[in-house]
Design a protein around this motif. Structure first.
Motif, mmCIF file in Angstrom:
data_model
loop_
_atom_site.group_PDB
_atom_site.id
_atom_site.type_symbol
_atom_site.label_atom_id
_atom_site.label_comp_id
_atom_site.label_asym_id
_atom_site.label_seq_id
_atom_site.Cartn_x
_atom_site.Cartn_y
_atom_site.Cartn_z
ATOM 1 N N ARG B 298 0.720 -14.163 2.259
ATOM 2 C CA ARG B 298 1.344 -13.651 1.042
ATOM 3 C C ARG B 298 1.339 -14.686 -0.086
ATOM 4 N NH1 ARG B 298 6.533 -10.472 2.733
ATOM 5 N NH2 ARG B 298 5.298 -10.056 4.585
ATOM 6 N N ARG B 299 1.418 -15.957 0.306
ATOM 7 C CA ARG B 299 1.430 -16.987 -0.739
ATOM 8 C C ARG B 299 0.114 -16.996 -1.508
ATOM 9 N NH1 ARG B 299 2.403 -22.837 0.834
ATOM 10 N NH2 ARG B 299 1.194 -23.105 -1.047
ATOM 11 N N ARG B 300 -0.960 -16.690 -0.786
ATOM 12 C CA ARG B 300 -2.253 -16.656 -1.443
ATOM 13 C C ARG B 300 -2.532 -15.305 -2.086
ATOM 14 N NH1 ARG B 300 -6.231 -20.280 0.375
ATOM 15 N NH2 ARG B 300 -5.287 -22.028 1.443
ATOM 16 N N GLY B 301 -1.655 -14.347 -1.842
ATOM 17 C CA GLY B 301 -1.843 -13.021 -2.413
ATOM 18 C C GLY B 301 -3.001 -12.269 -1.770
ATOM 19 N N TRP B 302 -3.238 -12.540 -0.485
ATOM 20 C CA TRP B 302 -4.348 -11.876 0.202
ATOM 21 C C TRP B 302 -3.869 -10.633 0.929
ATOM 22 C CZ3 TRP B 302 -7.114 -16.540 2.936
ATOM 23 C CH2 TRP B 302 -7.909 -17.208 1.990
ATOM 24 N N VAL B 303 -4.762 -9.688 1.070
ATOM 25 C CA VAL B 303 -4.457 -8.491 1.853
ATOM 26 C C VAL B 303 -5.682 -8.118 2.684
ATOM 27 C CG1 VAL B 303 -2.814 -7.557 0.188
ATOM 28 C CG2 VAL B 303 -5.209 -6.900 0.034
ATOM 29 N N ARG B 304 -5.416 -7.329 3.714
ATOM 30 C CA ARG B 304 -6.482 -6.763 4.531
ATOM 31 C C ARG B 304 -6.386 -5.258 4.339
ATOM 32 N NH1 ARG B 304 -9.062 -7.909 9.481
ATOM 33 N NH2 ARG B 304 -9.160 -6.152 10.901
ATOM 34 N N VAL B 305 -7.508 -4.588 4.210
ATOM 35 C CA VAL B 305 -7.473 -3.146 3.982
ATOM 36 C C VAL B 305 -8.161 -2.434 5.133
ATOM 37 C CG1 VAL B 305 -7.979 -1.288 2.381
ATOM 38 C CG2 VAL B 305 -7.594 -3.579 1.509
ATOM 39 N N GLU B 306 -7.444 -1.483 5.736
ATOM 40 C CA GLU B 306 -8.010 -0.694 6.820
ATOM 41 C C GLU B 306 -8.093 0.750 6.362
ATOM 42 O OE1 GLU B 306 -5.971 -3.487 10.251
ATOM 43 O OE2 GLU B 306 -5.198 -1.486 9.901
ATOM 44 N N LEU B 307 -9.056 1.479 6.903
ATOM 45 C CA LEU B 307 -9.163 2.881 6.512
ATOM 46 C C LEU B 307 -9.322 3.759 7.739
ATOM 47 C CD1 LEU B 307 -12.400 3.328 6.890
ATOM 48 C CD2 LEU B 307 -12.537 2.638 4.549
ATOM 49 N N ALA B 308 -9.009 5.006 7.577
ATOM 50 C CA ALA B 308 -9.167 5.970 8.660
ATOM 51 C C ALA B 308 -10.081 7.079 8.187
ATOM 52 C CB ALA B 308 -7.813 6.534 9.073
ATOM 53 N N VAL B 309 -11.181 7.274 8.919
ATOM 54 C CA VAL B 309 -12.109 8.364 8.654
ATOM 55 C C VAL B 309 -12.138 9.224 9.904
ATOM 56 C CG1 VAL B 309 -14.514 8.938 8.183
ATOM 57 C CG2 VAL B 309 -13.499 6.954 7.101
ATOM 58 N N ALA B 310 -12.048 10.530 9.746
ATOM 59 C CA ALA B 310 -11.975 11.416 10.908
ATOM 60 C C ALA B 310 -13.219 11.277 11.764
ATOM 61 C CB ALA B 310 -11.810 12.858 10.458
ATOM 62 N N GLY B 311 -13.037 11.135 13.060
ATOM 63 C CA GLY B 311 -14.149 11.098 13.998
ATOM 64 C C GLY B 311 -14.972 9.830 13.938
ATOM 65 N N SER B 312 -14.475 8.820 13.255
ATOM 66 C CA SER B 312 -15.249 7.589 13.105
ATOM 67 C C SER B 312 -14.492 6.428 13.707
ATOM 68 C CB SER B 312 -15.522 7.325 11.636
ATOM 69 O OG SER B 312 -16.006 6.017 11.456
ATOM 70 N N LYS B 313 -15.261 5.439 14.188
ATOM 71 C CA LYS B 313 -14.612 4.286 14.789
ATOM 72 C C LYS B 313 -14.388 3.190 13.764
ATOM 73 C CE LYS B 313 -17.031 4.961 18.995
ATOM 74 N NZ LYS B 313 -18.425 4.743 18.979
ATOM 75 N N ASN B 314 -14.987 3.333 12.600
ATOM 76 C CA ASN B 314 -14.848 2.278 11.598
ATOM 77 C C ASN B 314 -13.403 2.163 11.172
ATOM 78 O OD1 ASN B 314 -17.548 2.619 11.805
ATOM 79 N ND2 ASN B 314 -17.729 3.774 9.913
ATOM 80 N N GLY B 315 -12.887 0.954 11.172
ATOM 81 C CA GLY B 315 -11.480 0.804 10.853
ATOM 82 C C GLY B 315 -11.179 -0.118 9.703
ATOM 83 N N VAL B 316 -12.102 -1.029 9.395
ATOM 84 C CA VAL B 316 -11.784 -2.039 8.398
ATOM 85 C C VAL B 316 -12.576 -1.764 7.125
ATOM 86 C CG1 VAL B 316 -11.744 -4.509 7.918
ATOM 87 C CG2 VAL B 316 -11.405 -3.694 10.239
#
Lengths: 163, 455
Positions: B298-316
């Motif tokens: 948080r000090r660096r103001g960084w974030v990680r973004v994850e997504l959800a797509v139906a039927g897909s294994k991709n997560g990041v």
């Protein structure tokens, strides 16, 4: 015994479940608790003395409690068909209210087990693309279940939206 | 706006065995790459050899009782049998692209035909594992709800895989077949590239990575001390080491050189050091986006973004980025989403602090024109965002203790089997939200893009 409502705006008109489900559940409760009472009281009474047979009363207390509980649970189930979505509300302590837009329905299922069939009951289950949306109406009269299924399918087709 | 083919068709995924030639297929049948049998043959051969080794003494003794010539002959036979199995299964695997479907026919004894509808494509991935990169081949996976592992096309030669992906996406977008074949790769514009340094620093600042490392180092010692049994400790340590590898080095290898690019046929994600992966998510397929802010980032103001797509294994979506950069990427994924403008309202203090002490302060909710965003967690803050158009059903839940304090939870279910939960809202607010959310989800769906996004 309820029939569906079609008011298009304003407060939803709730419809409760017909009494068949309550009868079925209470009957099952009575059968099981009476069986358990006999199974507890008779051996205890014969082996340990008549006084011990009083332990069987525990099941009868459970029966009385369950009787009330089932009634409250049954009363808590209700549903309403609105212009664009179906509302299902249930639960006494843990209340849950579900809204499913007709356009999101993937499949409507009418099921009826052997016991349910004997009591003239059927349940309607709605499936959306989300497995978590648990929209089920148990203990409907088969005619109402079929009416609901047909209406939901027709509305779902008209408003289909998929994912 | 109506979407062509939006009504579910029961035969869309039917695996019915068809005759040798599927009737009315305009697309020519194609085969996988010639090297494919090698991959299929290797699995049974290694399995057999592994079995012999694992059976230990007895099997080896039994093997040794044969003369050398016979042993070589047996090995040759084994290779031949499995090699021809691989060859035959390759020979009987065909795929073809028709106007509306990708058809994959497989199976020597048990025939199976998968018809994958192109307008229902959720994502297309081209994966190149390390060995495949050496051989110049790639794996193509098409994510549709309900697809299985065997519906991937492995392997195709790299140019073929890229061309097929472009063609599938063009057809899915709604281009005419003749046009689609010649369109080629859609031009892409790079949105974000994660520097290696940032990735390394971000992983060093992740508690999860350190926890995995610590568990991997401490657990063997503890088990060793307690049991004095080498095999028991190995049995416990090996899975742990696997998890440790996955959480640290494996993650680094997978997220190395992460590139997010945008093209007319959707979002492109390129990543990997040894195994290169290339994912394409067409427009309008993302169901939910989750922004994770670990404590030390948080000090660096960084974030990680994850997504959800139906039927897909991709997560990041983005392994690490500054908040502004992440918001810019999310704005491309969810058109019209302005995350910076979201103002989160906390849960009501009076009730919440008795239901979830201390942590209730992490809960927050924000509803905008397009989005429903719920936040939770105090140390590692997670913000889950779902566009109204993607909401499948809305649920209001209230337990007895919550009712005493006049709060309730609101659950929004989406098609990717993810649920966005706004916990501990005031009872009246939650009831109003339930109604409003149902209306919003309906109306914004009507305004969203069609499944065939170029039509």
């Amino acid at each position: 015994m309820g029939t569906g409502t079609r008011r298009e705006t304003g407060e939803p008109e709730w419809v409760g479940l017909p009494g068949g489900l309550l009868t079925l559940r209470r009957l099952l409760l009575v059968i099981w608790t009476v069986l358990l009472t006999v199974a507890t009281a008779v051996p205890l009474g014969l082996l340990a003395g008549p006084g011990w047979a009083l332990f069987g009363v525990f099941w009868l207390v459970l029966l009385a409690w369950g009787w009330v509980l089932l009634g409250r649970n049954w009363r808590s189930w209700r549903y309403a068909e609105r212009a664009d979505d179906l509302l299902i509300s249930r639960g006494v302590l843990w209340r849950e209210q579900t809204v499913v837009p007709y356009g999101r329905m993937q499949l409507v299922e009418v099921t009826s087990g052997p016991l349910e069939r004997r009591f003239g009951l059927a349940s309607v289950q709605l499936h959306t693309a989300a497995a978590a949306s648990d929209a089920r109406i148990p203990g409907l009269v088969p005619a109402e279940a079929e009416r609901l299924r047909d209406r939901l399918t027709a509305l779902g087709e008209a408003r289909s939206a998929g994912l | 706006m109506t979407t062509p083919g939006a009504t579910p068709e029961p035969e869309a995924e039917a695996g019915a065995p068809v005759g040798r030639e599927p009737a009315g297929a305009p697309g020519a049948e194609r085969r996988l790459h010639v090297l494919t049998p090698l991959r299929r043959a290797w699995v049974p051969i290694t399995a057999t050899v592994g079995l012999v080794v694992q059976q230990g003494e007895r099997a080896q003794e039994w093997v040794r009782s044969f003369p050398l010539g016979l042993r070589l002959l047996a090995l040759a036979g084994l290779v031949l049998v499995f090699g021809s199995y691989g060859l035959l299964s390759w020979w009987f695997t065909h795929y073809s692209v028709t106007d509306t479907e990708l058809r994959i026919r497989t199976g020597l004894l048990f025939r199976r035909t998968a018809h994958i509808r192109l307008d229902r494509i959720q994502a297309v991935d081209v994966t190149r594992p390390m060995l495949a990169r050496v051989a110049g081949v790639a794996k193509l996976r098409i994510d549709v709800i309900g697809t299985e592992e065997k519906d991937e096309l492995a392997f195709l030669s790299e140019p073929d895989a890229v061309a097929l992906r472009a063609e599938l996406l063009a057809r899915a977008a709604g281009f005419a077949p003749a046009e689609a074949a010649g369109l080629g790769e859609a031009p892409q514009r790079e949105l974000l590239r994660v520097p290696v340094r940032d990735l390394v620093v971000s992983m060093l600042l992740s508690l999860g990575v350190w926890a995995a490392l610590a568990a991997g180092l401490v657990a063997p010692v503890v088990v060793w001390r307690l049991s004095d049994n080498l095999w028991a400790s190995l049995a416990i340590v090996l899975p742990l080491l696997g998890a440790m590898w996955k959480g640290s080095m494996g993650r680094f290898l997978a997220e190395y050189d992460w590139t997010v690019a945008e093209s007319p046929d959707g979002l492109r994600l390129d990543h990997g050091l040894l195994d290169r992966e290339h994912e394409t998510v067409p427009p309008g397929r993302v169901q939910t986006v989750r922004i994770v802010e670990p404590l030390l980032w948080r000090r660096r103001g960084w974030v990680r973004v994850e997504l959800a797509v139906a039927g897909s294994k991709n997560g990041v979506l983005v392994p690490v980025a500054t908040r502004a950069a992440a918001h810019a990427v999310i704005a491309r994924v969810l058109p019209g989403a302005d995350l910076a403008a979201l103002a989160f309202s906390p849960s009501p203090r009076a009730g919440s602090r008795w239901v979830v002490p201390v942590w209730w302060k992490g809960y927050g909710l924000s509803v905008s024109e397009q989005l429903f965003a719920a936040r939770h967690g105090r140390l590692c803050r997670r913000t889950e965002v779902v566009p109204h158009a993607k909401v499948q059903s809305v649920r209001l839940a209230q337990g007895p203790w919550e009712r005493v304090w006049g709060v309730a939870d609101l659950h929004l279910d989406t098609g990717a089997n993810s649920t966005v939960t706004a916990r501990l809202r005031g009872a009246a607010e939650a009831a109003a939200l339930l109604d409003a959310q149902a209306v919003r989800s309906r109306t914004s769906r009507a305004a969203s893009r069609p499944d065939r996004w170029m039509t």
